[in-house]
Motif scaffolding. Structure first.
Motif, short mmCIF file in Angstrom:
data_model
loop_
_atom_site.label_atom_id
_atom_site.label_comp_id
_atom_site.label_asym_id
_atom_site.label_seq_id
_atom_site.Cartn_x
_atom_site.Cartn_y
_atom_site.Cartn_z
N GLY A 364 0.83 -1.20 0.00
CA GLY A 364 0.00 0.00 0.00
C GLY A 364 0.87 1.25 0.00
O GLY A 364 1.87 1.34 -0.69
N GLN A 365 0.45 2.23 0.83
CA GLN A 365 1.27 3.43 1.01
C GLN A 365 2.19 3.31 2.23
O GLN A 365 3.03 4.17 2.46
N ASP A 366 2.00 2.21 2.99
CA ASP A 366 2.73 2.08 4.25
C ASP A 366 4.22 1.80 4.06
O ASP A 366 5.02 2.15 4.92
N LEU A 367 4.58 1.16 2.96
CA LEU A 367 5.99 0.90 2.68
C LEU A 367 6.18 0.85 1.17
O LEU A 367 5.66 -0.05 0.50
N SER A 378 6.94 6.08 3.50
CA SER A 378 6.02 5.31 4.34
C SER A 378 4.95 6.25 4.89
O SER A 378 5.27 7.20 5.62
N ILE A 379 3.71 6.00 4.50
CA ILE A 379 2.57 6.72 5.07
C ILE A 379 1.68 5.68 5.73
O ILE A 379 0.94 4.95 5.06
N LEU A 380 1.77 5.55 7.04
CA LEU A 380 1.11 4.47 7.77
C LEU A 380 -0.41 4.61 7.76
O LEU A 380 -0.95 5.71 7.68
N GLY A 381 -1.08 3.45 7.84
CA GLY A 381 -2.52 3.44 7.99
C GLY A 381 -3.29 3.01 6.76
O GLY A 381 -4.48 2.74 6.83
N ASN A 395 2.73 11.82 13.25
CA ASN A 395 2.80 12.03 11.81
C ASN A 395 2.93 10.67 11.11
O ASN A 395 3.97 10.02 11.21
N LYS A 396 1.89 10.27 10.40
CA LYS A 396 1.88 8.96 9.76
C LYS A 396 2.91 8.85 8.64
O LYS A 396 3.34 7.74 8.29
N ASP A 397 3.30 10.00 8.05
CA ASP A 397 4.22 9.95 6.93
C ASP A 397 5.69 10.01 7.33
O ASP A 397 6.58 9.91 6.50
N THR A 398 5.95 10.17 8.63
CA THR A 398 7.35 10.22 9.08
C THR A 398 7.66 9.25 10.22
O THR A 398 8.82 9.05 10.55
N TYR A 399 6.63 8.64 10.80
CA TYR A 399 6.84 7.86 12.03
C TYR A 399 7.75 6.65 11.82
O TYR A 399 8.69 6.43 12.58
N LEU A 400 7.48 5.84 10.78
CA LEU A 400 8.20 4.57 10.63
C LEU A 400 9.70 4.78 10.43
O LEU A 400 10.52 4.09 11.04
N ALA A 401 10.07 5.74 9.59
CA ALA A 401 11.48 5.91 9.22
C ALA A 401 12.09 7.22 9.70
O ALA A 401 13.20 7.57 9.30
N ASN A 402 11.36 7.95 10.55
CA ASN A 402 11.87 9.24 11.06
C ASN A 402 12.13 10.23 9.92
O ASN A 402 13.12 10.96 9.95
N GLY A 403 11.28 10.25 8.93
CA GLY A 403 11.43 11.19 7.83
C GLY A 403 10.46 10.88 6.71
O GLY A 403 10.02 9.73 6.56
N VAL A 404 10.12 11.89 5.92
CA VAL A 404 9.22 11.67 4.79
C VAL A 404 9.89 10.76 3.76
O VAL A 404 9.25 9.89 3.18
N TYR A 405 11.20 10.94 3.55
CA TYR A 405 11.96 10.11 2.62
C TYR A 405 13.10 9.42 3.36
O TYR A 405 13.64 9.97 4.34
#
Length: 459
Positions: A364-367, A378-381, A395-405
């Motif tokens: 999906g958008q999560d990874l 990564s945009i979680l959810g 922030n769903k778009d920065t939480y997993l990897a500590n950054g938007v990119y």
């Protein structure tokens, strides 16, 4: 001079079954609350019908080695049982001669099979050639259609003088009708009615064999790879101990979610060893070699049970679990932040069909992992359920990897060789609730008894 007597190897004496008096006792059974008894196979089967979990062992096996007493005791998590099971599973008694025997047997089998293949292929080829010469070569209609133009072109080509313009022009003129016959197009109806087309269809339907000249190299490479894989797998390094991904201890909690086995809640060390034994590393590499390795292991990614561990340029350790047989149990996780996210219904891992297409991997958008593994997102959810940990995710778009990119710095892929996970179990399709760590605790907190460095048998 004293003659040395041959050593007499002791052997167990015949004992009769305590219930079936006329049958030999092969086992010792331990009925609950009673003294152990000697039993025959028939009486043991009767006891099993009453109680499938009755403890027992085979007399002959135990006589050979005391450790064999424990190999019959399922669901026994005593330290002594675990030690004996570890010894048995690892086959420490294997000798160099055992390897020689296995390799010699494989070699003999392969050579015998190749000899049979040689004879079979030569026989097939002979039959194929007979058909070709008798049926195909004698059919002259195709050549008759181009014969005159071909002979004229061939004659001019053999007599042409490059310094003579008339000679070159004549060659050019003979070339045109010949080429026109070669590339002549027909309507579909005329094509279907053509005698040559009808004859070719008849020849094709009745020829005894086809020759696929390109298949040999493909299969030879596959066989060579299989032999290398056999060599690398039979006595292999415990690669999981050498993982470059930090906080590997949390992976045992992930595996607990995958297995969902209550017995391991009381014996977490057992889970560690089980996971270590079942993990086979497919590759471990940086982003430079990642694309090639992913496509080399494409079949495992799409069809088997895999665990991926990733170190990002933002100093995060993340990963995912994907089971092509039980897609509803997929997980996305962060080892750095100790969160596990279960997949939403109907979501599966997508992989690009070709290396040039981006993204290469996607949940999906999560990874979303790009083909050059730079500026991944990564945009979680979207694909994974955040319930239970949503309060931590600002922030769903920065939480997993500590950054938007983020870029991929290191990637490890493991195959999980576990029969329980390789078949669809309709009774285990429910998704367990999301992992909820103890509030206020350390991000690296482990359950009681789990030690991230203990990979050997309990002491």
């Amino acid at each position: 001079m004293q003659v040395q007597k041959d050593i007499i190897v002791p052997k167990p004496q015949t004992i009769m079954c305590e219930e079936k008096k006329k049958k030999e006792a092969k086992y010792v059974a331990m009925p609950y609350g009673k003294d152990p008894i000697f039993v025959s196979q028939k009486y043991l089967d009767e006891l099993k019908l009453k109680n499938q979990n009755i403890p027992y062992f085979k007399i002959e096996d135990v006589f050979d080695d005391w450790k064999n007493a424990y190999k019959y005791f399922n669901n026994n998590y005593s330290n002594l049982y675990y030690y004996c099971r570890y010894i048995s599973d690892q086959h420490f008694s294997i000798q160099e001669k055992d390897i020689d025997e296995k390799v010699d047997k494989l070699q003999d089998q392969i050579l015998s099979t190749l000899d049979q293949m040689r004879k079979k292929l030569k026989g097939n080829l002979k039959e194929f050639k007979n058909y070709y010469q008798d049926k195909v070569e004698k059919y002259s209609k195709p050549f008759e259609k181009i014969k005159d133009d071909y002979e004229k072109f061939k004659k001019d080509l053999s007599t042409v003088r490059c310094d003579d313009k008339n000679s070159l022009d004549s060659l050019k003129q003979s070339l045109k009708p010949f080429v026109k016959k070669l590339v002549q197009t027909q309507s579909i109806e005329d094509f279907k009615k053509d005698q040559i087309v009808e004859k070719v269809d008849d020849l094709r339907k009745n020829q005894p064999y086809y020759i696929n000249s390109q298949i040999w190299d493909t299969y030879q490479q596959m066989i060579e790879r299989s032999i290398i894989e056999l060599q690398d797998s039979y006595i292999s390094k415990n690669s999981f101990c050498q993982t470059q991904i930090p906080n590997k201890g949390f992976i045992f909690q992930i595996f607990q979610r995958i297995k969902h086995d209550k017995n391991f809640e009381q014996e977490p060390n057992q889970l560690q060893h089980l996971l270590t034994d079942k993990l086979k590393q497919l590759f471990s590499c940086s982003s430079q070699e990642l694309l090639k390795n992913l496509y080399k292991n494409k079949d495992d990614l799409k069809n088997n049970v895999i665990l991926a561990l990733i170190r990002t340029s933002t100093d995060q350790s993340i990963g995912f679990y994907y089971n092509a047989k039980q897609k509803s149990k997929s997980l996305l996780f962060s080892l750095t932040k100790n969160i596990i996210l279960p997949v939403k219904e109907g979501i599966e891992l997508k992989m690009a069909e070709h290396e040039q297409i981006s993204p290469t991997l996607q949940f999906g958008q999560d990874l979303i992992l790009t083909s050059d593994f730079k500026k991944c997102t990564s945009i979680l959810g979207d694909a994974f359920d955040l319930r239970g940990v949503d309060y931590r995710i600002a922030n769903k778009d920065t939480y997993l990897a500590n950054g938007v990119y983020f870029d991929i710095e290191h990637f490890e892929l493991y195959l999980i060789d576990d029969k329980d996970l390789q078949t669809v179990d309709p009774n285990k399709q429910t998704i367990p609730p999301p992992f909820q760590p103890q509030q206020g605790g350390s991000t690296n907190q482990m359950p009681p008894g789990v030690r991230t460095t203990n990979f050997g048998p309990p002491k």
